[in-house]
Design an enzyme around this catalytic site. Structure first.
Site, mmCIF file in Angstrom:
data_model
loop_
_atom_site.group_PDB
_atom_site.id
_atom_site.type_symbol
_atom_site.label_atom_id
_atom_site.label_comp_id
_atom_site.label_asym_id
_atom_site.label_seq_id
_atom_site.Cartn_x
_atom_site.Cartn_y
_atom_site.Cartn_z
ATOM 1 N N ASN A 74 0.914 -0.945 0.062
ATOM 2 C CA ASN A 74 0.069 0.089 -0.201
ATOM 3 C C ASN A 74 0.985 1.470 0.234
ATOM 4 O O ASN A 74 0.671 2.315 -1.058
ATOM 5 C CB ASN A 74 -0.962 0.214 1.009
ATOM 6 C CG ASN A 74 -2.109 -0.970 0.620
ATOM 7 O OD1 ASN A 74 -1.979 -1.780 0.191
ATOM 8 N ND2 ASN A 74 -2.440 -1.521 2.277
ATOM 9 N N GLU A 175 -2.756 -3.806 -5.004
ATOM 10 C CA GLU A 175 -3.294 -3.942 -4.484
ATOM 11 C C GLU A 175 -5.239 -2.494 -5.217
ATOM 12 O O GLU A 175 -5.337 -2.024 -4.555
ATOM 13 C CB GLU A 175 -3.935 -4.057 -3.398
ATOM 14 C CG GLU A 175 -3.403 -5.450 -3.146
ATOM 15 C CD GLU A 175 -3.481 -5.555 -1.982
ATOM 16 O OE1 GLU A 175 -3.797 -4.965 -0.750
ATOM 17 O OE2 GLU A 175 -3.201 -7.231 -1.137
ATOM 18 N N GLU A 294 2.060 -11.673 -2.823
ATOM 19 C CA GLU A 294 1.958 -11.462 -1.423
ATOM 20 C C GLU A 294 1.083 -13.004 -0.768
ATOM 21 O O GLU A 294 -0.039 -12.981 -0.665
ATOM 22 C CB GLU A 294 0.488 -10.245 -1.034
ATOM 23 C CG GLU A 294 1.577 -8.728 -1.198
ATOM 24 C CD GLU A 294 0.863 -7.752 -0.739
ATOM 25 O OE1 GLU A 294 0.053 -8.031 0.528
ATOM 26 O OE2 GLU A 294 1.428 -6.551 -1.296
HETATM 27 O O1 AHR Z 1 1.738 -6.515 3.472
HETATM 28 C C1 AHR Z 1 0.409 -5.638 4.378
HETATM 29 C C2 AHR Z 1 -0.156 -5.095 3.141
HETATM 30 O O2 AHR Z 1 -0.736 -5.846 2.999
HETATM 31 C C3 AHR Z 1 0.266 -4.624 1.863
HETATM 32 O O3 AHR Z 1 0.463 -3.382 1.824
HETATM 33 C C4 AHR Z 1 -1.089 -4.251 0.931
HETATM 34 O O4 AHR Z 1 -0.612 -5.040 -0.353
HETATM 35 C C5 AHR Z 1 -1.398 -5.076 1.192
HETATM 36 O O5 AHR Z 1 -3.281 -5.382 1.879
#
Ligand code: AHR
Length: 511
Positions: A74, A175, A294
């Site tokens: 984020n 995201e 992720e």
């Molecule tokens: O890993 C933590 C957060 O989770 C990241 O910044 C984001 O991409 C996801 O929502």
């Protein structure tokens, strides 16, 4: 304890794919205590001359992480890359609106890449497609990947780095489907922006591989329409679609939690279907691969410091991982390996403190969570060719899953050494599993070792000062006859069963 019995057949003829080493990648974001207070802590007794903790670097290095996604997450959707380069004293202190934290830019692009170089990892760079767009992305690429002779490549050289960084893999935002994202977009808006950014980036450096944002959660109402719409708009310009998944035990239902890896398999299948639907629609000869950039388990004990916004390195998304968490985590690794035909990059989110397998205590030691070990084992023994394990085991029905097999497994064949490693999770909360393995199509094998992570109490954790509460232990040695053996797997356990060609027989691979 009475054991349930089962059978596992591993047939080399059904090999899935060569595993891309990048499947065992990681993720480091300017978030919480991942960078500030995690990998970087100039006040710490073990900090090097650049302010990075050598004890933390050593733990990451042991994991042999081929690629690290950076700088977010984020965070990237509000990031001004220009702030993170140049003389440190002149770098601005900014408000990071993604995490309501203060970003000092003490650690920037040069410092992070040098650190990654020292631990033997490549950087997978992300561009800001939130507050910024094509122009900033193109400028960042010129700064990083162009040898010299242009304003921004020369600026990099004036900052001390003569050779281009030549990052190979670039993420087109993060995201962008998530309402929480800074400048969240519709699939049509994002797909168009990804395409236009990709066109420019590939003109600047045609050798790069680009990752478009896929769905960030199967819980979002836009999944899987998002994936198909985005790819419809940028299929020819990108190489990978990203997938994100965090599994939690929010319902506090152990049986259901332990088999949640099943939802990851279904998620992957759906995303692959969306990719291939667009391939068919476009009559394209190109196959889009997945970047699972992720993934992790959310520890039940996780906490986030929302009470203290606008500080440097707040404790965000930290918690102690239990034995059960480690089994679900190991199961996620098994899912990644099982679909290594389509998943070429995987990034554990994140490496330090933020949902971290490695935790740091300010001014004191760094310690290993339970989940450190499955990740270590997969990275050590999970390189080679993935081979499926056909399981015949008892099933359980839980709140979300009817007929869930009590175990999950995958094998990896190292064709250089002839060794075979079988990763198996026993997902039963209470039952021991006696599993008879049969390996077909391999040279004659003998047993090397059974390394297991288990504990009598599924909710037990490692914690500061007690980080050896749950550590891998060598179990029994099993006799292998005709490439068959039977192993006993404790309830709630992660198991690494390793075999090698018999010593008497010189190992000759038949090509
Ligand atoms: O890993 C933590 C957060 O989770 C990241 O910044 C984001 O991409 C996801 O929502």
């Amino acid at each position: 304890m009475t054991a349930k019995k089962g059978k596992a057949i591993i047939d080399r003829d059904y090999a899935i794919s060569e595993i891309d080493p990048r499947l065992y990648g990681g993720f480091i974001e300017h978030m919480g205590r991942c960078v500030y207070g995690g990998i970087y802590d100039p006040q710490h007794a073990q900090a090097d001359e650049n302010g990075f903790r050598t004890d933390v670097a050593a733990l990451v290095k042991d994991l042999n992480v081929p690629v690290i996604r950076y700088p977010g997450g984020n965070f990237v959707s509000g990031f001004r890359w220009e702030d993170s380069v140049g003389p440190k004293a002149e770098r601005p202190v900014r408000m990071d609106a993604a995490w309501k934290s203060i970003e000092t830019n003490e650690v920037g692009l040069h410092e992070f890449t040098d650190w990654a170089d020292r631990i033997g990892s490549e950087v997978m760079m992300a561009v800001n497609l939130g507050t910024r767009g094509v122009e900033a992305a193109a400028q960042l690429m010129e700064y990083c990947n162009v040898a010299g002779g242009t304003a921004l490549s020369e600026l990099r050289r004036s900052h001390g780095r003569q050779e281009p960084y030549a990052y190979k893999v670039w993420c087109l935002g993060n995201e962008m489907d998530g309402p929480w994202q800074i400048c969240n977009k519709s699939a049509e808006e994002y797909g168009t922006l990804a395409r236009e950014t990709a066109k420019v980036l590939k003109r600047i450096d045609p050798s790069v591989q680009l990752v478009a944002c896929g769905s960030s959660s199967l819980k979002l109402p836009t999944f899987p329409e998002w994936d198909a719409t985005v790819l419809d708009l940028c299929y020819d310009e990108v190489d990978y679609l990203s997938v994100h998944m965090y599994i939690d035990n929010a319902e506090n239902d152990l049986d259901n939690f332990l088999v949640k890896g099943i939802s990851m398999n279904r998620y992957i299948d759906s995303i692959v279907a969306a990719c291939d639907f667009i391939r068919a629609k476009k009559r394209s000869g190109k196959t889009i691969m997945l970047s699972f950039d992720e993934w992790n388990v959310v520890p039940s004990t996780w906490k986030t410091n929302n009470a203290e916004p606008w500080i440097i390195g707040p404790a965000l998304c930290e918690g102690e991982y239990s034995m059960a968490d480690a089994v679900v985590f190991g199961n996620m690794l098994i899912s990644l390996i099982k679909r290594s035909d389509r998943i070429k990059i995987g990034c554990l989110a994140q490496l330090v403190n933020v949902f971290g397998p490695i935790m740091t205590i300010p001014g004191a030691e760094a310690w290993k969570q339970t989940v450190y070990y499955p990740y270590l084992h997969a990275s050590m023994y999970g390189r080679g060719t993935a081979v499926p394990v056909q399981l015949h085991v008892p099933e359980i029905s839980t709140k979300d899953f009817a007929g869930a097999p009590l175990a999950d497994a995958v094998a990896v064949h190292d064709t250089d050494t002839g060794e075979v490693t079988i990763f198996t999770v026993n997902r039963s909360a209470s039952l021991e599993l006696e599993l008879s393995y049969e390996l077909r199509g391999f040279v004659s094998l003998e047993f090397c070792e059974h390394v297991a992570l288990s504990h009598g109490e599924a909710h037990a954790c490692n914690s500061p000062g007690h980080s050896d509460n749950i550590v891998p232990r060598i179990q029994n040695t099993y006799e292998v006859k005709n490439n068959q053996f039977t192993a006993t797997l404790a309830p709630v356990s992660w198991n690494v069963l390793r075999l090698k060609p018999r010593e008497a027989q010189a190992f000759v691979e038949e090509g």
